[in-house]
Scaffold this motif. Structure first.
Motif, short mmCIF file in Angstrom:
data_model
loop_
_atom_site.label_atom_id
_atom_site.label_comp_id
_atom_site.label_asym_id
_atom_site.label_seq_id
_atom_site.Cartn_x
_atom_site.Cartn_y
_atom_site.Cartn_z
N GLN A 291 22.92 -54.40 54.21
CA GLN A 291 23.28 -54.29 52.80
C GLN A 291 22.26 -53.45 52.04
O GLN A 291 22.62 -52.63 51.18
CB GLN A 291 23.40 -55.68 52.18
CG GLN A 291 24.63 -56.45 52.65
CD GLN A 291 24.64 -57.89 52.18
OE1 GLN A 291 23.64 -58.40 51.68
NE2 GLN A 291 25.76 -58.55 52.35
N ARG B 68 23.01 -49.85 50.20
CA ARG B 68 22.68 -49.53 48.81
C ARG B 68 21.85 -48.25 48.73
O ARG B 68 22.09 -47.39 47.87
CB ARG B 68 21.91 -50.69 48.15
CG ARG B 68 22.79 -51.87 47.77
CD ARG B 68 22.02 -52.87 46.91
NE ARG B 68 20.87 -53.44 47.59
CZ ARG B 68 20.88 -54.56 48.29
NH1 ARG B 68 22.00 -55.26 48.40
NH2 ARG B 68 19.79 -55.01 48.88
N GLN C 169 22.78 -44.71 46.85
CA GLN C 169 21.89 -44.07 45.88
C GLN C 169 21.59 -42.64 46.28
O GLN C 169 21.60 -41.73 45.44
CB GLN C 169 20.59 -44.86 45.73
CG GLN C 169 20.75 -46.19 45.04
CD GLN C 169 19.47 -47.01 45.04
OE1 GLN C 169 18.56 -46.75 45.81
NE2 GLN C 169 19.42 -48.00 44.17
#
Length: 72
Positions: free
Chosen positions: A41, A45, A49
């Protein structure tokens, strides 16, 4: 008959040894799976980004090239 009984006892002992370790083994595996999930996870992320940053640079590059053509 005695050999069959000895074999069954041996099988029983081996089975008990394996099964007595199973809960701890499963718990350790579950903890590792949870840790891997968290790491995945976090990486997901970070990738999102990074994709946003790359998209922003691409947009800025496109804008820069268009304005450069206008100014020339």
């Amino acid at each position: 008959m005695q050999q069959v009984e000895q074999t069954l006892n041996l099988i029983n002992n081996c089975t008990n040894n394996v099964l007595s370790q199973t809960p701890e083994f499963l718990q350790n595996r579950q903890q590792r799976v949870n840790k891997l999930r968290q790491q995945y996870q976090q990486l997901d992320r970070q990738i999102k980004q990074l994709q946003q940053i790359v998209a922003m640079f691409w947009l800025l590059r496109t804008i820069w090239h268009r304005f450069r053509r206008i100014w020339q």
